[in-house]
Design a protein around this motif. Structure first.
Motif, short mmCIF file in Angstrom:
data_model
loop_
_atom_site.label_atom_id
_atom_site.label_comp_id
_atom_site.label_asym_id
_atom_site.label_seq_id
_atom_site.Cartn_x
_atom_site.Cartn_y
_atom_site.Cartn_z
N HIS A 1 0.83 -1.21 0.00
CA HIS A 1 0.00 0.00 0.00
C HIS A 1 0.86 1.26 0.00
CE1 HIS A 1 -2.85 -3.04 1.55
NE2 HIS A 1 -3.74 -2.31 0.92
N PHE A 2 0.43 2.21 -0.80
CA PHE A 2 1.08 3.52 -0.90
C PHE A 2 -0.04 4.54 -1.04
CE2 PHE A 2 2.95 7.01 -3.38
CZ PHE A 2 4.10 7.26 -2.66
N TYR A 3 -0.11 5.49 -0.10
CA TYR A 3 -1.23 6.42 -0.06
C TYR A 3 -0.77 7.83 -0.44
CZ TYR A 3 -3.28 2.62 2.70
OH TYR A 3 -3.73 1.41 3.12
N GLU A 4 -1.61 8.50 -1.19
CA GLU A 4 -1.34 9.89 -1.58
C GLU A 4 -2.46 10.79 -1.10
OE1 GLU A 4 -0.92 9.87 -5.81
OE2 GLU A 4 1.03 8.85 -5.78
N PHE A 5 -2.11 11.96 -0.63
CA PHE A 5 -3.08 12.93 -0.13
C PHE A 5 -3.01 14.18 -1.01
CE2 PHE A 5 -2.18 10.03 3.22
CZ PHE A 5 -3.39 9.85 3.88
N HIS A 6 -4.14 14.52 -1.62
CA HIS A 6 -4.21 15.63 -2.56
C HIS A 6 -5.16 16.70 -2.06
CE1 HIS A 6 -2.81 12.27 -5.09
NE2 HIS A 6 -2.26 13.18 -5.87
N HIS A 7 -4.94 17.90 -2.52
CA HIS A 7 -5.87 19.00 -2.32
C HIS A 7 -5.96 19.78 -3.62
CE1 HIS A 7 -8.16 22.13 -0.36
NE2 HIS A 7 -7.29 23.05 -0.76
N PHE B 1 1.22 15.25 0.18
CA PHE B 1 2.27 14.35 0.68
C PHE B 1 1.81 12.92 0.45
CE2 PHE B 1 -0.61 15.25 4.20
CZ PHE B 1 -0.85 14.00 4.75
N SER B 2 2.75 12.00 0.55
CA SER B 2 2.43 10.58 0.45
C SER B 2 2.77 9.89 1.77
CB SER B 2 3.19 9.93 -0.71
OG SER B 2 4.58 10.14 -0.60
N LEU B 3 2.20 8.70 1.96
CA LEU B 3 2.34 7.97 3.21
C LEU B 3 2.53 6.49 2.92
CD1 LEU B 3 2.01 7.71 6.36
CD2 LEU B 3 -0.46 7.57 5.95
N TYR B 4 3.52 5.90 3.55
CA TYR B 4 3.75 4.47 3.37
C TYR B 4 4.47 3.94 4.61
CZ TYR B 4 8.32 6.25 1.79
OH TYR B 4 9.53 6.91 1.68
N GLY B 5 4.56 2.62 4.76
CA GLY B 5 5.21 2.08 5.95
C GLY B 5 5.30 0.57 5.92
N LEU B 6 6.02 0.05 6.90
CA LEU B 6 6.15 -1.39 7.09
C LEU B 6 6.44 -1.65 8.57
CD1 LEU B 6 6.22 -4.19 5.74
CD2 LEU B 6 8.70 -3.93 5.54
N GLY B 7 5.65 -2.53 9.17
CA GLY B 7 5.77 -2.75 10.61
C GLY B 7 6.52 -4.01 10.97
N GLY B 8 6.34 -4.42 12.22
CA GLY B 8 7.05 -5.57 12.75
C GLY B 8 8.41 -5.20 13.32
N ASN B 9 9.05 -6.18 13.93
CA ASN B 9 10.41 -5.97 14.39
C ASN B 9 11.35 -5.98 13.19
OD1 ASN B 9 12.47 -5.59 16.21
ND2 ASN B 9 11.96 -7.37 17.47
N PHE B 10 12.54 -5.41 13.35
CA PHE B 10 13.55 -5.48 12.31
C PHE B 10 14.76 -6.18 12.91
CE2 PHE B 10 17.19 -4.08 9.85
CZ PHE B 10 16.72 -4.22 8.55
N LEU B 11 15.00 -7.39 12.47
CA LEU B 11 16.05 -8.23 13.04
C LEU B 11 17.13 -8.45 11.99
CD1 LEU B 11 13.61 -10.80 14.66
CD2 LEU B 11 14.78 -8.91 15.82
N ALA B 12 18.32 -7.91 12.25
CA ALA B 12 19.43 -8.05 11.29
C ALA B 12 20.04 -9.44 11.44
CB ALA B 12 20.47 -6.97 11.53
N THR B 13 19.22 -10.44 11.16
CA THR B 13 19.60 -11.84 11.25
C THR B 13 19.02 -12.57 10.05
OG1 THR B 13 17.61 -12.56 12.44
CG2 THR B 13 19.42 -11.67 13.77
N ASN B 14 19.12 -13.89 10.04
CA ASN B 14 18.56 -14.68 8.95
C ASN B 14 17.04 -14.59 8.88
OD1 ASN B 14 21.03 -15.50 7.97
ND2 ASN B 14 21.02 -17.47 9.01
N LYS B 15 16.40 -14.03 9.91
CA LYS B 15 14.96 -13.84 9.86
C LYS B 15 14.57 -12.82 8.79
CE LYS B 15 13.65 -15.39 14.46
NZ LYS B 15 12.95 -15.09 15.73
N PRO C 1 6.98 15.75 -0.67
CA PRO C 1 6.88 15.44 0.76
C PRO C 1 6.31 14.05 1.01
CG PRO C 1 6.08 17.66 0.33
CD PRO C 1 6.30 17.02 -1.00
N SER C 2 6.90 13.33 1.98
CA SER C 2 6.43 11.98 2.27
C SER C 2 6.69 11.62 3.72
CB SER C 2 7.10 10.96 1.35
OG SER C 2 8.50 10.92 1.56
N ILE C 3 5.93 10.64 4.19
CA ILE C 3 6.02 10.15 5.57
C ILE C 3 6.17 8.63 5.52
CG2 ILE C 3 4.84 9.93 7.79
CD1 ILE C 3 3.18 12.44 6.95
#
Length: 338
Positions: A134-140, A146-160, A193-195
Motif C-alpha cells: 500500500h502507498f497512499y497519496e493525499f491531494h488538495h 504528501f504521500s504515506l507508506y510504511g512497514l511494521g514488525g520488528n527489524f532483526l538483522a539476522t537470517n529472519k 513530501p512523504s512520511i
C-alpha cells in the motif's frame, strides 16, 4: 489544513484513538504499531511468553505470581478474564468504529493470523494498513500534498530477514528484506513530501536506516521504545557527517551469503542492492529526514499539521512522576589533595 494524530503502542486499548481524535480535532491518524491486532481466537495462537507479557504489562500483574513455569492454560484464563487482548474484536464485529481514517503498521507484538486476514478480506471501517502493498497519496485541489507508506514488525538483522512474509509466529512479527524491496517499488514522487512509518526506531537500526534513506522520506514515524516523551531528531542533531557515515557502515556479509547461495527473491535482491549503494554526503538524509519516535499511547502522542505547504509538530506527554522516579545510586569520588 490537515491535523494528523501520531500515536503508537495502544496494545489493544483502541478506544483511546477516538478519544484523542475528538480531543485534538484530528483529520486522520497514523499509528506506529503494537496496535493490538487480536481476535477471539488469538488466545490459543499466542505463545506462553506473549501471554506472560500481556499479564506483566497489565494493571493486574500484582494479583498473580507469573513466571516461565506458569502453565499455558493458566495464562490463557488470566488474559481472558481481564480481556487483555483489547478491543479489536469489537471493531471486527462493527460494534465499534474509528471516527477518522486510521493508517497503521503492525508492531512486533501482534497475531499474525489476524494480519493475514486483514491483508486478504477482513475489512474494518476507517482502518487502512501500512504495508509493502500500500502507498497512499493525499491531494488538495488535484495537487499532491504528501504521500504515506510504511512497514511494521520488528527489524532483526539476522537470517529472519530472509523469511517469507508475513513472517512471525506465536504473537511475534518481523519484517523481511523481500517486503522492503516490494515497498521500494511502490514509492512514487521521491522528491515530494512523504512520511514513512515503522514500528522500530531508526535510532536503533543502522541497517534499516541505511536502506530507508534511499526512499527519501521527510518524516520517519516510529514507536516501540516506550519513552515518556516524543523524541525528535535527525542525524545532523546527534552526529557529525563522518560519525553518521561511520554508524551506517554495517556488516552485510550474512546477506551476501544468502545472495550468493541464490536464496534471495528478486525483491530482496533489490533491497540488498539499495543497502550497498554509496551514501552521498548530502543534506537530503543528513538534515532533512526527521525522525519522530512516539511514546506509548497511554503516555503521550503528537500532532503533525500540514498547512500551506508546511509541516509543524505539536507533542503531548503525561510526563514523568518524579515522586516515584528513582535515581541510580552512585558514589562521588573525591580527589585526594596533592
Amino acid at each position: 489544513m490537515r491535523r494528523i494524530l501520531l500515536i503508537s503502542d495502544t496494545h489493544g486499548n483502541l478506544d483511546i484513538i477516538n478519544e484523542k481524535i475528538l480531543k485534538t480535532k484530528a483529520d486522520l491518524v497514523i499509528h506506529a504499531g503494537d496496535f493490538g491486532f487480536y481476535d477471539e481466537k488469538s488466545l490459543i495462537r499466542l505463545s506462553p511468553r506473549e501471554l506472560r507479557l500481556l499479564v506483566s504489562h497489565s494493571p493486574f500483574w500484582r494479583q498473580y505470581n507469573i513466571d516461565k513455569q506458569s502453565k499455558h492454560e493458566v495464562l490463557i484464563d488470566i488474559v481472558r478474564k481481564h480481556q487483555l487482548l483489547g478491543d479489536f474484536p469489537d471493531y471486527i464485529s462493527g460494534k465499534k468504529q474509528f471516527s477518522a481514517p486510521v493508517y497503521s503498521v503492525w508492531g512486533n507484538h501482534e497475531d499474525i493470523q489476524v494480519l493475514k486476514n486483514l491483508r486478504k478480506d477482513l475489512k474494518i471501517h476507517n482502518l487502512h494498513l501500512l504495508d509493502e502493498n500500500h502507498f497512499y497519496e493525499f491531494h488538495h485541489e488535484n495537487k499532491l500534498e504528501f504521500s504515506l507508506y510504511g512497514l511494521g514488525g520488528n527489524f532483526l538483522a539476522t537470517n529472519k530477514l530472509f523469511d517469507k512474509p508475513i513472517a512471525g509466529n506465536g504473537g511475534k512479527v518481523w519484517s523481511t528484506l523481500h517486503q522492503l524491496g516490494v515497498l521500494y517499488n511502490q514509492v512514487k514522487h521521491k522528491n515530494e513530501p512523504s512520511i514513512f512509518v515503522s514500528h522500530v526506531s531508526p535510532g536503533k537500526e543502522p541497517l534499516l536506516t541505511r536502506l530507508m534513506l534511499h526512499f527519501m522520506p521527510n518524516f520517519w514515524i516510529s514507536g516501540h521504545m516506550g519513552a515518556p516523551f516524543s523524541c525528535v531528531w535527525n542525524q545532523f542533531t546527534i552526529h557529525e557527517m563522518d560519525e553518521a557515515l561511520n554508524w551506517l557502515q554495517i556488516d552485510t556479509s550474512f546477506i551476501e551469503k544468502q545472495y550468493k547461495s541464490g536464496y534471495l527473491s528478486e525483491e530482496a535482491i533489490l533491497a540488498y542492492n539499495i543497502i550497498k549503494r554509496e551514501i552521498l554526503r548530502i543534506d537530503t538524509w543528513f538534515k532533512k529526514m526527521w525522525n519522530i519516535n512516539l511514546p506509548d499511547a497511554k503516555d503521550g502522542y503528537a500532532i503533525l499539521i500540514f498547512e500551506n505547504g508546511r509541516f509543524s509538530l505539536e507533542t503531548y506527554s503525561n510526563g514523568i512522576d518524579m515522586s516515584v522516579f528513582e535515581k541510580e545510586n552512585f558514589e562521588i569520588v573525591k580527589e585526594k589533595p596533592l
